[in-house]
Design a protein around this motif. Structure first.
Motif, short mmCIF file in Angstrom:
data_model
loop_
_atom_site.label_atom_id
_atom_site.label_comp_id
_atom_site.label_asym_id
_atom_site.label_seq_id
_atom_site.Cartn_x
_atom_site.Cartn_y
_atom_site.Cartn_z
N VAL A 158 0.85 -1.18 0.00
CA VAL A 158 0.00 0.00 0.00
C VAL A 158 0.89 1.24 0.00
CG1 VAL A 158 -0.19 0.02 2.54
CG2 VAL A 158 -1.94 1.14 1.15
N TRP A 159 0.49 2.24 -0.79
CA TRP A 159 1.15 3.55 -0.76
C TRP A 159 0.47 4.38 0.32
CZ3 TRP A 159 5.53 4.55 -3.29
CH2 TRP A 159 5.84 3.79 -4.42
N VAL A 160 1.25 4.97 1.22
CA VAL A 160 0.68 5.75 2.32
C VAL A 160 1.40 7.09 2.43
CG1 VAL A 160 0.02 3.68 3.61
CG2 VAL A 160 2.22 4.80 4.10
N ASP A 161 0.71 8.06 3.01
CA ASP A 161 1.36 9.31 3.39
C ASP A 161 2.28 9.02 4.58
OD1 ASP A 161 -0.02 10.78 1.47
OD2 ASP A 161 -1.72 11.11 2.83
N TRP A 162 3.28 9.88 4.75
CA TRP A 162 4.24 9.63 5.83
C TRP A 162 3.56 9.61 7.20
CZ3 TRP A 162 8.81 7.56 5.77
CH2 TRP A 162 9.55 7.57 6.95
N SER A 163 2.53 10.41 7.38
CA SER A 163 1.84 10.42 8.67
C SER A 163 1.26 9.05 9.00
CB SER A 163 0.73 11.47 8.67
OG SER A 163 -0.24 11.18 7.67
N GLN A 164 0.82 8.30 7.99
CA GLN A 164 0.30 6.96 8.23
C GLN A 164 1.43 5.98 8.59
OE1 GLN A 164 -1.77 7.26 4.31
NE2 GLN A 164 -3.39 6.13 5.38
N ALA A 165 2.58 6.14 7.97
CA ALA A 165 3.73 5.32 8.34
C ALA A 165 4.15 5.61 9.78
CB ALA A 165 4.90 5.58 7.39
N ARG A 166 4.12 6.88 10.16
CA ARG A 166 4.46 7.27 11.53
C ARG A 166 3.49 6.64 12.53
NH1 ARG A 166 3.08 12.55 11.42
NH2 ARG A 166 5.01 13.15 10.35
N ARG A 193 14.74 15.96 -0.67
CA ARG A 193 13.55 16.80 -0.64
C ARG A 193 12.27 16.01 -0.84
NH1 ARG A 193 10.77 17.99 -4.53
NH2 ARG A 193 12.40 17.43 -6.04
N TRP A 194 12.28 15.07 -1.80
CA TRP A 194 11.07 14.33 -2.13
C TRP A 194 10.67 13.32 -1.08
CZ3 TRP A 194 13.17 9.59 -2.11
CH2 TRP A 194 14.47 9.42 -2.59
N ALA A 195 11.54 13.07 -0.08
CA ALA A 195 11.22 12.11 0.98
C ALA A 195 10.95 12.78 2.31
CB ALA A 195 12.37 11.10 1.12
N ARG A 196 11.01 14.09 2.35
CA ARG A 196 10.83 14.76 3.63
C ARG A 196 9.36 14.72 4.05
NH1 ARG A 196 14.34 19.83 1.74
NH2 ARG A 196 16.37 18.78 1.71
N PRO A 197 9.10 14.29 5.29
CA PRO A 197 7.70 14.25 5.76
C PRO A 197 7.07 15.64 5.74
CG PRO A 197 9.16 13.07 7.27
CD PRO A 197 10.04 13.81 6.30
N ALA A 198 5.80 15.68 5.34
CA ALA A 198 5.07 16.94 5.39
C ALA A 198 4.85 17.34 6.85
CB ALA A 198 3.73 16.79 4.68
N ALA A 199 4.86 18.60 7.11
CA ALA A 199 4.67 19.11 8.47
C ALA A 199 3.27 18.78 8.98
CB ALA A 199 4.90 20.61 8.50
#
Length: 199
Positions: A158-166, A193-199
């Protein structure tokens, strides 16, 4: 009575190609190479320290791929984890191993491969008593093309946003023990840059 010619057994087997057994690199406590061992035989209740890697694969939208390990995997079968993992072969550059395993596990070409946690190390014991004991540099990479996961490696993804991985990393039962430790460290690392979690 007819004479029957019996082929030489050596001639029968000489044309058969055997697949060499996968080897892993054994390490001393300082991370120096001290030998090699069969991957199939090295993982047990007292697994020696050896070299591995983890990779987190991102798409152009900034999502990270989580995968669920196939039920036939020797260690942590059926467990959700980072995009893919592997072991460099003796004499193989680790960056080459990352590309190789991306293709073997996910049928994927990858690009912009960055080592972001070069000194990551962990030891974990599974419910069946199997131990992982690895110096395991952590990489981030971008997917270059499509995914065609190998079913003997990956049973789901599954592709997830970083917040979901966190969120998954905060739950002991949700993700592999190495990913639990890696994800918080990745947030503090110098990521592309492309791997930095969104704030």
């Amino acid at each position: 009575m007819r004479n029957v010619s019996v082929p030489d057994p050596a001639a029968i087997t000489s044309g058969v190609r055997t697949v060499p057994e996968e080897q892993v690199v054994l390490l001393d406590d300082a991370g120096n190479t001290i030998g090699q061992a069969s991957k199939a035989a090295v993982h047990h209740g007292d697994t020696p320290l050896h070299l591995a890697f983890s990779c987190y694969l991102f798409d152009d939208a900034g999502r990270v791929l989580l995968t669920r390990r196939a039920l036939t995997k020797q260690t942590w079968p059926g467990v959700w984890t980072n995009s893919f993992c592997g072991h460099p072969a003796p004499g193989e550059a680790i960056i080459d191993a990352v590309h190789r395993r991306g293709h073997q596990e996910l049928g994927a070409s990858i690009r912009d491969v960055h080592c972001v946690l070069p000194e990551f190390r962990y030891r974990a014991r599974a419910a069946d008593g199997t131990v992982e004991n690895e110096i395991c540099p952590v990489f981030c990479a971008l997917l270059d093309g499509e995914i065609a996961a190998a079913p003997h490696e990956v049973m789901d993804m599954v592709w997830v946003d970083w917040s979901q991985a966190r969120t998954a990393a905060a739950l002991d039962w949700a993700i592999s023990p190495w990913a639990q430790d890696q994800i918080p460290l990745l947030e503090a690392a110098d990521l592309p840059r492309w791997a930095r979690p969104a704030a």
